[in-house]
Design an enzyme around this catalytic site. Structure first.
Site, mmCIF file in Angstrom:
data_model
loop_
_atom_site.group_PDB
_atom_site.id
_atom_site.type_symbol
_atom_site.label_atom_id
_atom_site.label_comp_id
_atom_site.label_asym_id
_atom_site.label_seq_id
_atom_site.Cartn_x
_atom_site.Cartn_y
_atom_site.Cartn_z
ATOM 1 N N LYS A 283 -26.789 -4.663 -11.723
ATOM 2 C CA LYS A 283 -25.818 -3.445 -12.083
ATOM 3 C C LYS A 283 -25.405 -2.450 -10.826
ATOM 4 O O LYS A 283 -26.474 -2.195 -10.010
ATOM 5 C CB LYS A 283 -26.055 -2.589 -13.179
ATOM 6 N N GLU A 369 -28.671 0.572 -33.857
ATOM 7 C CA GLU A 369 -28.438 1.643 -34.958
ATOM 8 C C GLU A 369 -28.594 1.286 -36.279
ATOM 9 O O GLU A 369 -29.497 2.184 -36.834
ATOM 10 C CB GLU A 369 -26.806 2.073 -34.796
ATOM 11 N N ARG A 397 -22.202 1.843 -37.423
ATOM 12 C CA ARG A 397 -23.149 0.639 -37.298
ATOM 13 C C ARG A 397 -24.245 0.890 -38.245
ATOM 14 O O ARG A 397 -24.742 -0.164 -38.822
ATOM 15 C CB ARG A 397 -23.201 0.254 -35.799
HETATM 16 C C1 LIG Z 1 -22.975 -0.219 -30.941
HETATM 17 C C2 LIG Z 1 -23.196 0.494 -29.538
HETATM 18 N N1 LIG Z 1 -24.207 1.359 -29.437
HETATM 19 C C3 LIG Z 1 -24.167 1.901 -28.167
HETATM 20 C C4 LIG Z 1 -23.126 1.825 -27.155
HETATM 21 C C5 LIG Z 1 -23.002 2.577 -25.815
HETATM 22 N N2 LIG Z 1 -23.405 1.676 -24.860
HETATM 23 C C6 LIG Z 1 -22.161 1.250 -23.911
HETATM 24 S S1 LIG Z 1 -22.737 0.042 -22.612
HETATM 25 C C7 LIG Z 1 -24.376 0.209 -23.079
HETATM 26 C C8 LIG Z 1 -25.117 -0.598 -22.374
HETATM 27 C C9 LIG Z 1 -24.878 -1.845 -22.388
HETATM 28 O O1 LIG Z 1 -25.696 -2.709 -21.663
HETATM 29 P P1 LIG Z 1 -25.479 -4.139 -21.317
HETATM 30 O O2 LIG Z 1 -25.020 -4.815 -22.393
HETATM 31 O O3 LIG Z 1 -26.677 -4.755 -20.473
HETATM 32 O O4 LIG Z 1 -24.249 -4.036 -20.271
HETATM 33 P P2 LIG Z 1 -24.284 -3.523 -18.579
HETATM 34 O O5 LIG Z 1 -24.038 -1.952 -18.762
HETATM 35 O O6 LIG Z 1 -25.791 -3.537 -18.260
HETATM 36 O O7 LIG Z 1 -23.570 -4.462 -17.917
HETATM 37 C C10 LIG Z 1 -24.354 1.106 -24.313
HETATM 38 C C11 LIG Z 1 -25.862 1.505 -24.900
HETATM 39 C C12 LIG Z 1 -22.130 0.940 -27.757
HETATM 40 N N3 LIG Z 1 -20.908 0.592 -26.516
HETATM 41 N N4 LIG Z 1 -21.943 0.273 -28.703
#
Ligand SMILES: Cc1ncc(C[n+]2csc(CCOP(=O)(O)OP(=O)(O)O)c2C)c(N)n1
Ligand SMILES: CC(=O)[C@@H](O)[C@H](O)COP(=O)(O)O
Ligand SMILES: [Mg+2]
Length: 640
Positions: A283, A369, A397
């Site tokens: 990342k 969630e 959710r």
């Molecule tokens: C249901 C839900 N909960 C929380 C979030 C907030 N959120 C956005 S991106 C993220 C992390 C995602 O991690 P990953 O899938 O590994 O993607 P990366 O940012 O590492 O590329 C979170 C928790 C969300 N978008 N959707």
């Protein structure tokens, strides 16, 4: 502006077709130019940076091998889609990103044919992808479906529901697990440990190289395939994904086009499924400031490309989330039963403040969630005081769990509902528009909305003392009003609002931070000699019926205000007044809510202006209902 590579190949890339036939060296240069472009764009617009930088090569490789838009490319969450947007004809619009009328910060169906499915809430891509795959099969089409899902998104149950279904069905589906060992914060849970084991198992990687050479495009049942199955089983006893029916390929280097492209070409030729490719990425890759930052520049404001310094204006007041985190941490010093639960948003909710003092009673459950809510219910059922801190939009959710596991059992879970109302640049997928209605509909639920940060602090204390039923308090994204927060906090009387200004003709009854606009509207109206009462309801449930009936009885016009959709606070007031016959004597009541539509991204102020929820709108609505007063004067005052 970053130092751009000379002889820019990217200038000739207007669609993925322009990647076809390019040499590997050219694709590598294009990837570098895309990376530079993403850094340059986000330095000007702000937005999500780290995740997009981590999938530059992956995105170039996918678009070089597959044929979007016929082949469906579905990004999970979608915050990593900036390279995809640059390569799919939106490069010249990238500097409108997340601004009113500009590009969305996520994939969006109505923005481009290259965005077959919208995202922003995590862990939806495999379900959607499987839907596309079955639609293809049922219509006799032959396109590929590729889902790109992160390791963080892979911690949500929905991803497993989808794999459980798709894995048994054997329809052709390609899932690329983008494993950068990061969520917004470092990843949590057994899944993260499992992926790390997969990635770190050296012997497997060695065996993998042998097996990879043998994999032929002859399909899954070729001798190579059987040999590979054996090698894999021997090395790892099969992977979780294999057991779920997916043909697992990986872990592979997600930044190496010399690895990615042959494997994607092989997978494309296999014409079998479902397949999971485990790509290991970094990342923030390729931008030192992001790589070295703890959060990998997940979400950033405008910044200097050279120094990495973000242009954050000095806050004029503490952010609501900080007030929540600090207040709860203070309360927990004398109450060992207080604990916090976040669903992968420790910094966004500021539970990380609490976690610093009380790590043993602070839980980050990952993007989960539904589990977060029922886990909190379990904690409450056995004597703890759990504060479940979840953004309004993400609480959607876990709603069934709120009803079934918390409300019906009347368990004292406290819901800290952050990002209530309109949130701005994240747009409709992140708006906290519906929680007033869906929480207020539940019997026994105590529902509060903070008008400012001092009120929020009192609501945290009030909730901490409610042990006989569930409670919820909502507050917006961003900074408070700057009002002083008293050292000695007093709990609120449950179900009681407050009057801030006494009048006789027009009553403005606010729920939440629209109170500031109501007070401004009162000034505008009183400048025309109109007498205005301004009250803060504080509670949507139990409603302060005495206050509501008094306002209805003693005024000609009653206006309710909320940062929420129809079917919320205003409806609760209207229903009560109708039930007690208060509407029979001709009261002119005007519930003011968010419009019955999904509002596109912009700044929060611009969105509330578009929603008709600013002081001038409130004053104009009062004059319209009253039938006397000068609306033009209101507009003049508003422009002054
Ligand atoms: C249901 C839900 N909960 C929380 C979030 C907030 N959120 C956005 S991106 C993220 C992390 C995602 O991690 P990953 O899938 O590994 O993607 P990366 O940012 O590492 O590329 C979170 C928790 C969300 N978008 N959707
Ligand atoms: C992509 C995603 O869902 C999160 O990164 C979200 O954008 C965070 O929102 P805040 O910036 O309000 O914390
Ligand atoms: Mg990740």
């Amino acid at each position: 502006m970053t130092e751009l590579s000379p002889n820019r190949l990217l200038d000739a890339i207007n669609s993925p077709d322009d990647l076809k036939g390019r040499s590997r060296a050219e694709l590598k240069q294009i990837a570098q130019e895309v990376r530079e472009e993403v850094i340059d764009v986000v330095s000007v617009t702000g937005g999500h940076l780290g995740s997009g930088l981590g999938v530059v090569e992956l995105t170039v490789a996918i678009h070089a091998v597959f044929d979007a838009p016929d082949d469906k490319l579905i990004f999970d969450v979608g915050h990593q889609c900036y390279p995809h947007k640059i390569l799919t004809g939106r490069r010249d619009q990238m500097r409108t990103l997340r601004q009113g009328g500009g590009l969305s910060g996520f994939t969006k169906r109505d923005e481009s044919e290259y965005d077959p499915f919208g995202a922003a809430h995590a862990s939806t891509s495999i379900s959607a992808g499987f839907g596309f795959a079955k639609a293809r099969d049922l219509q006799g089409k032959d396109n590929d479906v590729i889902c790109v899902i992160g390791d963080g998104a892979m911690t949500a149950g929905m991803a497993y529901e989808a794999m459980n279904n798709a894995g048994a069905d054997k329809s052709r589906l390609i899932v690329i697990l983008n494993d950068n060992d990061m969520s917004i914060a470092p990843p949590v849970g057994a899944m993260s440990n499992y992926l790390s084991k997969l990635v770190s198992s050296r012997p497997y990687r060695g065996l993998r190289k042998i097996a990879k050479k043998m994999v032929s495009p002859m399909g899954l049942e070729s001798p190579a395939r059987r040999a590979e199955e054996y090698l894999r089983g021997f090395a790892m006893g099969g992977t979780l994904f294999e057991e779920l029916g997916f043909y697992y390929i990986g872990p592979i280097d997600g930044h190496d086009l010399d690895t990615l492209i042959p494997i994607l070409e092989n997978v494309k030729a296999m014409r079998e499924g479902p397949i999971l490719i485990h790509a290991v990425t970094q990342k923030g890759k390729g931008y030192t400031h992001a790589e070295n930052s703890a959060d990998k520049y997940h979400g950033v404001s405008k910044f200097s490309v050279i120094t990495g310094e973000q242009a954050k204006a000095k806050p004029k007041a503490p952010a609501y989330q900080k007030v929540f985190g600090q207040t709860l941490t203070k309360l927990a010093e004398s109450d060992p039963k207080i604990c916090t639960i976040t669903a992968a948003m420790p910094s966004g909710t500021s539970t990380d403040i609490f976690e610093k003092s009380f790590p043993e009673r602070s839980f980050d459950v990952g993007i989960a969630e539904q589990h977060a809510v029922t886990f909190a219910a379990g904690l409450a059922a056995d004597g703890m005081r759990p504060f479940c801190a979840i953004y309004s939009t993400f609480l959607q959710r876990g709603y069934d769990q709120v009803v079934h596991d918390v409300a019906i059992q009347r368990l004292p879970v406290r819901f800290a509902i952050d990002r209530a109302g309109l949130v701005g640049a994240d747009g409709p997928t992140h708006a906290g528009s519906f929680d007033i209605g869906f929480m207020g509909a539940l019997p026994g639920m105590v529902c509060m909305a903070a008008a400012d940060e001092a009120e929020l602090a009192r609501m945290v204390l009030t909730a901490a003392q409610i042990d006989d039923r569930p409670s919820a308090f909502r507050y917006p994204r961003g900074e408070g009003t700057g009002i002083a927060i008293p050292d000695l906090l007093l709990p609120l009387e449950i179900g009681k609002g407050r009057v801030l200004r006494e009048g006789t003709t027009i009553a403005l009854l606010s729920y939440g931070t629209r109170l500031q606009e109501a007070l401004k509207a009162a000034e505008m109206l009183s400048a025309q000699g109109l007498s205005v009462t301004v009250a803060d309801a504080r509670f949507a449930k139990p409603l302060d019926t005495e206050l509501v009936e008094r306002l209805a009885k003693n005024h000609e016009v009653l206006i309710t205000l909320e940062e929420g959709a129809t079917g919320g606070f205003g409806s609760f007031v209207l229903e009560h007044l109708a039930r007690v016959g208060a509407l029979d004597r001709g009261l002119r009541i005007r519930p003011m809510t968010l419009p019955d539509e999904f509002q596109n991204h912009d700044t929060p102020d611009a969105m509330y202006e578009a929603a008709g929820l600013t002081a001038r709108h409130i004053a104009a609505r009062a004059i319209e209902a009253l039938g006397r007063g000068d609306i033009a004067e209101i507009d003049r005052l508003a422009r002054a």
